[in-house]
Design an enzyme around this catalytic site. Structure first.
Site, short mmCIF file in Angstrom:
data_model
loop_
_atom_site.label_atom_id
_atom_site.label_comp_id
_atom_site.label_asym_id
_atom_site.label_seq_id
_atom_site.Cartn_x
_atom_site.Cartn_y
_atom_site.Cartn_z
N ASN A 113 0.86 -1.20 0.00
CA ASN A 113 0.00 0.00 0.00
C ASN A 113 0.89 1.24 0.00
O ASN A 113 2.03 1.19 0.46
CB ASN A 113 -0.90 0.00 1.25
CG ASN A 113 -1.86 1.18 1.26
OD1 ASN A 113 -2.49 1.50 0.26
ND2 ASN A 113 -1.97 1.85 2.40
N HIS A 115 0.71 5.20 1.38
CA HIS A 115 -0.07 6.05 2.28
C HIS A 115 0.51 7.46 2.29
O HIS A 115 1.74 7.61 2.42
CB HIS A 115 -0.06 5.45 3.70
CG HIS A 115 -0.89 6.23 4.67
ND1 HIS A 115 -2.27 6.19 4.65
CD2 HIS A 115 -0.55 7.08 5.67
CE1 HIS A 115 -2.73 7.00 5.61
NE2 HIS A 115 -1.71 7.54 6.23
N SER A 142 4.52 7.07 2.31
CA SER A 142 5.18 5.83 2.73
C SER A 142 4.61 4.66 1.93
O SER A 142 3.39 4.54 1.79
CB SER A 142 4.93 5.55 4.22
OG SER A 142 5.27 6.65 5.03
N ASP A 151 -2.74 0.87 8.17
CA ASP A 151 -1.56 1.68 7.85
C ASP A 151 -0.41 1.40 8.81
O ASP A 151 0.41 2.27 9.10
CB ASP A 151 -1.90 3.19 7.85
CG ASP A 151 -2.97 3.54 6.84
OD1 ASP A 151 -3.00 2.92 5.76
OD2 ASP A 151 -3.79 4.44 7.12
#
Length: 218
Positions: A113, A115, A142, A151
């Site tokens: 992912n 973020h 990030s 997260d």
């Protein structure tokens, strides 16, 4: 001779515009990432990421979360759809849903992912405004492995941008997104070259455990 790696297959999950998806499509087209995006899946019918996929000849799938009674039921359908393509990597590119622990654990170590904050700061939403409100001097993005904690997975790479006085939130978001479009393809390239792994809940690059803030470019 450079070491040859088997081409990896990627499924990308999107909810919106898909600018990071486009950056990945472009890098693959330029043969800078040895991978193939085998499907793009969205939970929003209007997600422009689906159009980007169609334009690139990639299967574009829409699964409406409103058709499911629970997160668990939606995530089961999402996982079933992903598994049809048997990908090596799942890439979240602006996928605006909190995934259930069962889903995350199914793909642990092969789901990334991006973020828009310098994690662990500002998990969740409205990160740019929160950075401005806190009078932060720097902000950024990030890339991290996905774990059940929102997260909270191990960070692979961070990129920083300065926060100027009287900073406009849209302008800050735009500068962070410019960084995202460079850093996300790089991390995906590492994964596809078998250089990046998640071991014991840590990000490991070239057999080195990365620091909490990820790989340091400086």
């Amino acid at each position: 001779m450079t070491e040859q790696h088997v081409q990896k297959s990627i499924v990308v999950l999107v909810s919106g515009n898909g600018s990071n998806l486009q950056a990945i499509i472009d890098e693959i087209a330029e043969k800078r990432i040895n991978a193939k995006i085998v499907a793009v899946i969205a939970n929003q019918e209007t997600a422009y990421g689906l159009t980007r996929a169609e334009n690139a000849g990639i299967p574009a799938i829409y699964i409406d979360h409103k058709n499911f009674a629970s997160r668990e039921e939606y995530d089961k359908q999402l996982a079933d759809s992903i598994d049809e393509f048997n990908p090596n990597l799942i890439v979240l590119a602006g996928f605006m849903r909190i995934l259930t622990p069962a889903f995350v654990e199914r793909y642990q170590g092969r789901m990334l992912n991006i973020h828009p904050s310098l994690l662990p700061k500002y998990k969740g939403l409205h990160t740019h405004q929160r950075a401005i409100d806190a009078n932060d001097k720097e902000h950024g993005a990030s890339v991290h492995f996905v774990t059940p904690e929102l997260d909270g997975g191990p960070v692979v790479l961070q990129s920083k941008v300065p926060v100027f006085e009287q900073q406009d939130v849209q302008e800050l978001a735009q500068r962070v997104q410019q960084q995202e479009r460079q850093m996300y393809p790089l991390v995906i390239k590492w994964f596809c070259e078998d250089r990046l792994k998640m071991i014991n809940n840590r990000a490991v690059l070239d057999n080195q455990i990365l620091a909490d803030e990820g790989y340091a470019i400086e």
